[in-house]
Design a protein around this motif. Structure first.
Motif, PDB file in Angstrom:
ATOM      1  N   GLU A  16       0.825  -1.212   0.000  1.00  0.00           N
ATOM      2  CA  GLU A  16       0.000   0.000   0.000  1.00  0.00           C
ATOM      3  C   GLU A  16       0.857   1.259   0.000  1.00  0.00           C
ATOM      4  N   ILE A  17       1.958   1.221   0.726  1.00  0.00           N
ATOM      5  CA  ILE A  17       2.879   2.367   0.721  1.00  0.00           C
ATOM      6  C   ILE A  17       3.458   2.545  -0.685  1.00  0.00           C
ATOM      7  N   VAL A  18       3.835   1.435  -1.330  1.00  0.00           N
ATOM      8  CA  VAL A  18       4.329   1.506  -2.712  1.00  0.00           C
ATOM      9  C   VAL A  18       3.264   2.140  -3.606  1.00  0.00           C
ATOM     10  N   ASP A  19       2.026   1.697  -3.460  1.00  0.00           N
ATOM     11  CA  ASP A  19       0.924   2.242  -4.272  1.00  0.00           C
ATOM     12  C   ASP A  19       0.773   3.751  -4.080  1.00  0.00           C
ATOM     13  N   ILE A  20       0.817   4.205  -2.840  1.00  0.00           N
ATOM     14  CA  ILE A  20       0.579   5.630  -2.573  1.00  0.00           C
ATOM     15  C   ILE A  20       1.746   6.482  -3.061  1.00  0.00           C
ATOM     16  N   VAL A  21       2.976   5.989  -2.907  1.00  0.00           N
ATOM     17  CA  VAL A  21       4.144   6.741  -3.380  1.00  0.00           C
ATOM     18  C   VAL A  21       4.118   6.827  -4.908  1.00  0.00           C
ATOM     19  N   ALA A  68       1.422   6.569  -6.860  1.00  0.00           N
ATOM     20  CA  ALA A  68       0.285   7.416  -7.255  1.00  0.00           C
ATOM     21  C   ALA A  68       0.628   8.890  -7.077  1.00  0.00           C
ATOM     22  N   SER A  69       1.324   9.220  -6.005  1.00  0.00           N
ATOM     23  CA  SER A  69       1.732  10.601  -5.766  1.00  0.00           C
ATOM     24  C   SER A  69       2.651  11.086  -6.887  1.00  0.00           C
ATOM     25  N   ARG A  70       3.625  10.256  -7.259  1.00  0.00           N
ATOM     26  CA  ARG A  70       4.556  10.620  -8.332  1.00  0.00           C
ATOM     27  C   ARG A  70       3.821  10.829  -9.649  1.00  0.00           C
ATOM     28  N   ARG A  71       2.935   9.893  -9.986  1.00  0.00           N
ATOM     29  CA  ARG A  71       2.216   9.973 -11.258  1.00  0.00           C
ATOM     30  C   ARG A  71       1.296  11.190 -11.300  1.00  0.00           C
ATOM     31  N   LEU A  72       0.588  11.437 -10.207  1.00  0.00           N
ATOM     32  CA  LEU A  72      -0.325  12.575 -10.176  1.00  0.00           C
ATOM     33  C   LEU A  72       0.434  13.898 -10.189  1.00  0.00           C
ATOM     34  N   HIS A 108       9.238  10.730  -4.476  1.00  0.00           N
ATOM     35  CA  HIS A 108      10.285  10.066  -3.696  1.00  0.00           C
ATOM     36  C   HIS A 108      10.772   8.849  -4.475  1.00  0.00           C
ATOM     37  N   ALA A 109      11.527   9.111  -5.546  1.00  0.00           N
ATOM     38  CA  ALA A 109      11.970   8.035  -6.438  1.00  0.00           C
ATOM     39  C   ALA A 109      12.788   6.978  -5.691  1.00  0.00           C
ATOM     40  N   ASP A 110      13.700   7.423  -4.826  1.00  0.00           N
ATOM     41  CA  ASP A 110      14.535   6.458  -4.084  1.00  0.00           C
ATOM     42  C   ASP A 110      13.685   5.590  -3.159  1.00  0.00           C
ATOM     43  N   LEU A 111      12.757   6.214  -2.449  1.00  0.00           N
ATOM     44  CA  LEU A 111      11.877   5.467  -1.551  1.00  0.00           C
ATOM     45  C   LEU A 111      11.007   4.500  -2.346  1.00  0.00           C
ATOM     46  N   GLU A 112      10.462   4.980  -3.469  1.00  0.00           N
ATOM     47  CA  GLU A 112       9.613   4.128  -4.297  1.00  0.00           C
ATOM     48  C   GLU A 112      10.392   2.904  -4.789  1.00  0.00           C
ATOM     49  N   ALA A 113      11.624   3.114  -5.273  1.00  0.00           N
ATOM     50  CA  ALA A 113      12.453   2.003  -5.762  1.00  0.00           C
ATOM     51  C   ALA A 113      12.795   1.038  -4.621  1.00  0.00           C
TER      52      ALA A 113
END
Length: 144
Positions: free
Chosen positions: A94-99, A101-105, A129-134
């Protein structure tokens, strides 16, 4: 100033709220809709309508943006503040999804900020947060 109960009935405000609810992809959005109340304050009405009109234009004439769902991660994030806490795989996903979605939006709105200034104002505080997302994406893949 709030509208009289009979005016709310005439406006079929409950039906409007139900239509909005059907199209909402997040718990936060649902809470905003539940808190909505009609008003007879012209300035407030105009302020509320500007992003609505921009959204209608975006949906009708611009490239689509698919946000299948935006999970409510508030409890998970509060849990993370406790030293020694561990997230479950579903919570991590879920954290991956929200990060993501935030980047895309953020990217979508940033590319259209001059065309949709009201929507940009709403979304401008999103962060990437590209590093966090990766990192989270790799961690979720390793566990799954």
């Amino acid at each position: 100033m709030e509208c009289a109960r009979e005016t709310i009935g005439t406006l079929e405000f409950d039906k409007i709220r139900a239509l909005l609810t059907e199209r909402t992809v997040s718990r936060l959005g649902l809470e905003e809709i539940e808190a909505l109340a009609p008003t007879d304050d012209i300035e407030a009405i105009q302020a509320r309508l500007r992003p609505v009109l921009e959204t209608m234009e975006l949906i009708a004439f611009d490239a689509p943006l698919s946000l299948r769902r935006i999970p409510d991660v508030r409890l998970t994030l509060r849990t993370c503040t406790v030293p020694g806490s561990i997230l479950s795989v579903p919570e991590l996903l879920e954290i991956v999804d929200i990060v993501a979605a935030s980047r895309r939006l953020l990217s979508y709105l940033a590319n259209r900020r001059s065309k949709y200034p009201q929507l940009w104002e709403i979304g401008a505080d999103l962060t990437e947060h590209a590093d966090l997302e990766a990192f989270l994406d790799r961690a979720a893949g390793e566990v799954a």
